[in-house]
Design a protein around this motif. Structure first.
Motif, PDB file in Angstrom:
ATOM      1  N   MET A   1     -22.742 -30.642  36.402  1.00 38.15           N
ATOM      2  CA  MET A   1     -23.042 -29.272  35.985  1.00 38.15           C
ATOM      3  C   MET A   1     -22.038 -28.322  36.652  1.00 38.15           C
ATOM      4  N   ALA A   2     -21.353 -27.535  35.856  1.00 38.50           N
ATOM      5  CA  ALA A   2     -20.352 -26.617  36.393  1.00 38.50           C
ATOM      6  C   ALA A   2     -21.027 -25.483  37.155  1.00 38.50           C
ATOM      7  N   THR A   3     -20.473 -25.138  38.302  1.00 42.75           N
ATOM      8  CA  THR A   3     -20.995 -24.052  39.113  1.00 42.75           C
ATOM      9  C   THR A   3     -20.299 -22.753  38.734  1.00 42.75           C
ATOM     10  N   SER A   4     -20.834 -21.642  39.243  1.00 44.15           N
ATOM     11  CA  SER A   4     -20.210 -20.350  38.977  1.00 44.15           C
ATOM     12  C   SER A   4     -18.801 -20.311  39.561  1.00 44.15           C
ATOM     13  N   GLN A   5     -18.597 -20.978  40.691  1.00 46.34           N
ATOM     14  CA  GLN A   5     -17.274 -21.034  41.298  1.00 46.34           C
ATOM     15  C   GLN A   5     -16.281 -21.762  40.383  1.00 46.34           C
ATOM     16  N   HIS A   6     -16.773 -22.805  39.715  1.00 43.52           N
ATOM     17  CA  HIS A   6     -15.925 -23.554  38.784  1.00 43.52           C
ATOM     18  C   HIS A   6     -15.525 -22.676  37.596  1.00 43.52           C
ATOM     19  N   TYR A   7     -16.448 -21.865  37.120  1.00 43.88           N
ATOM     20  CA  TYR A   7     -16.138 -20.960  36.005  1.00 43.88           C
ATOM     21  C   TYR A   7     -15.145 -19.884  36.441  1.00 43.88           C
TER      22      TYR A   7
ATOM     23  N   SER B   1      -7.505 -18.669  41.210  1.00 43.10           N
ATOM     24  CA  SER B   1      -7.763 -20.101  41.086  1.00 43.10           C
ATOM     25  C   SER B   1      -7.340 -20.876  42.330  1.00 43.10           C
ATOM     26  N   TYR B   2      -6.158 -20.556  42.847  1.00 44.48           N
ATOM     27  CA  TYR B   2      -5.668 -21.283  44.018  1.00 44.48           C
ATOM     28  C   TYR B   2      -6.480 -20.970  45.267  1.00 44.48           C
ATOM     29  N   ALA B   3      -6.981 -19.745  45.382  1.00 39.31           N
ATOM     30  CA  ALA B   3      -7.807 -19.394  46.541  1.00 39.31           C
ATOM     31  C   ALA B   3      -9.067 -20.249  46.565  1.00 39.31           C
ATOM     32  N   ILE B   4      -9.670 -20.448  45.404  1.00 43.06           N
ATOM     33  CA  ILE B   4     -10.878 -21.266  45.331  1.00 43.06           C
ATOM     34  C   ILE B   4     -10.572 -22.714  45.688  1.00 43.06           C
ATOM     35  N   VAL B   5      -9.470 -23.246  45.149  1.00 42.57           N
ATOM     36  CA  VAL B   5      -9.102 -24.637  45.429  1.00 42.57           C
ATOM     37  C   VAL B   5      -8.784 -24.822  46.917  1.00 42.57           C
TER      38      VAL B   5
ATOM     39  N   ALA C   1     -11.766 -21.547  36.536  1.00 45.06           N
ATOM     40  CA  ALA C   1     -11.235 -21.685  35.181  1.00 45.06           C
ATOM     41  C   ALA C   1     -10.827 -20.336  34.615  1.00 45.06           C
ATOM     42  N   GLY C   2     -11.603 -19.295  34.926  1.00 47.63           N
ATOM     43  CA  GLY C   2     -11.265 -17.961  34.449  1.00 47.63           C
ATOM     44  C   GLY C   2      -9.900 -17.510  34.948  1.00 47.63           C
ATOM     45  N   GLY C   3      -9.565 -17.862  36.181  1.00 49.81           N
ATOM     46  CA  GLY C   3      -8.246 -17.537  36.711  1.00 49.81           C
ATOM     47  C   GLY C   3      -7.143 -18.207  35.918  1.00 49.81           C
ATOM     48  N   HIS C   4      -7.369 -19.479  35.548  1.00 47.97           N
ATOM     49  CA  HIS C   4      -6.362 -20.195  34.761  1.00 47.97           C
ATOM     50  C   HIS C   4      -6.229 -19.608  33.355  1.00 47.97           C
ATOM     51  N   PHE C   5      -7.355 -19.241  32.740  1.00 51.16           N
ATOM     52  CA  PHE C   5      -7.287 -18.647  31.406  1.00 51.16           C
ATOM     53  C   PHE C   5      -6.608 -17.275  31.452  1.00 51.16           C
ATOM     54  N   LEU C   6      -6.865 -16.507  32.508  1.00 50.36           N
ATOM     55  CA  LEU C   6      -6.198 -15.211  32.666  1.00 50.36           C
ATOM     56  C   LEU C   6      -4.697 -15.399  32.814  1.00 50.36           C
ATOM     57  N   LEU C   7      -4.311 -16.369  33.630  1.00 51.24           N
ATOM     58  CA  LEU C   7      -2.887 -16.640  33.817  1.00 51.24           C
ATOM     59  C   LEU C   7      -2.235 -17.036  32.486  1.00 51.24           C
ATOM     60  N   LEU C   8      -2.898 -17.931  31.750  1.00 54.30           N
ATOM     61  CA  LEU C   8      -2.340 -18.400  30.489  1.00 54.30           C
ATOM     62  C   LEU C   8      -2.186 -17.268  29.478  1.00 54.30           C
ATOM     63  N   ALA C   9      -3.221 -16.455  29.326  1.00 50.26           N
ATOM     64  CA  ALA C   9      -3.170 -15.378  28.348  1.00 50.26           C
ATOM     65  C   ALA C   9      -2.085 -14.360  28.698  1.00 50.26           C
TER      66      ALA C   9
END
Length: 257
Positions: free
Chosen positions: A1-7, A48-52, A10-18
């Motif tokens: 189950m994905a956590t809020s931190q995981h979302y 994203s990198y801060a979370i990782v 992912a949101g950071g990666h989608f922001l970067l891509l867009a």
């Protein structure tokens, strides 16, 4: 189950891509996107990198052991470099490695988290067994696995091109004199940690050495190049060699980013 931190990751990666896509489209069409998109791209990377980094290293600690772990951690290196790019004058090509990493992470997140929630599952593999992942998710998994090594090679060559870009930029006063020093140190770390970077550096070295020895090229060019590569090799801490084969299926590094 994905956590809020995981979302959020992912949101950071989608922001970067867009944001990166907006910049690349403007670049290809000879436009000039505002620096806002550039900062938005690296803001996504920093998020994203801060979370990782927090997940892999834990809560920051003021001791030597923690500092040493940070210095050799690939994600910390990319995080620190993203901070530098965020605070510097835009260099469009600097987005390429981050965008490639984000593409693979976004696709993996879509496959493992979004598609099972939004798409109907596939038929059971065996009678009475559990349903399989959606067919689109399975095709996406095959594509990611088939193209991962090629993408990491592109990243390695792109990072060499970034160094060339900022070196020329420093000579022509288009970016700070600090930029090539920062990128050179980053490349040195990547050379010791990534087989893809070692392969790319060895290929570039072989091509430049061959070019310097071509008939019609003054011998002094090869002498200067051999002296330069000796200095580079000594600074990097290892001798440049013929390119080894890039490892097949090596995915641990980018998978954490």
């Amino acid at each position: 189950m994905a956590t809020s931190q995981h979302y959020i990751w992912a949101g950071g990666h989608f922001l970067l891509l867009a944001s990166a896509l907006r910049i690349f489209l403007s670049w290809v069409t000879f436009g000039s996107p505002s620096s806002w998109w550039y900062k938005a791209s690296f803001s996504g990377a920093l998020l994203s990198y801060a979370i990782v980094c927090m997940k892999s290293l834990g809560t920051p600690q003021l001791n030597i052991a923690y500092a040493k772990r940070c210095l050799v951690d690939e994600n910390v290196q990319y995080f620190a470099l993203a901070i530098f790019w965020w605070t510097s004058k835009p260099v469009t090509i600097a987005l390429v490695p981050y965008a490639i990493f984000s593409l693979f992470h976004a696709l993996t997140f879509a496959r493992t988290t979004l598609m099972p929630q939004l798409l109907p599952p596939g038929p059971p593999a065996t009678a009475g067994g559990p349903p399989t992942p959606p067919p689109l998710a399975k095709r996406l998994q095959v594509w990611v696995k088939a193209n991962y090594d090629r993408a990491m090679s592109v990243v390695a060559y792109a990072e060499i091109l970034i160094f060339v870009r900022v070196l020329l930029g420093a000579i022509t006063f288009q970016n700070s004199l600090l930029s090539p020093l920062i990128v050179a140190h980053f490349l040195r770390q990547r050379y010791h940690q990534s087989a893809f970077t070692r392969h790319a550096v060895a290929n570039v070295d072989a091509q430049l050495s061959q070019l310097a020895r071509r008939p019609g090229i003054p011998p002094v060019v090869d002498q200067v190049w051999q002296r330069a590569r000796g200095l580079i090799s000594g600074w990097a801490g290892s001798v440049l060699q013929a390119p080894p084969a890039a490892p097949a299926g090596a995915g641990a590094g980018a998978a954490r980013r």
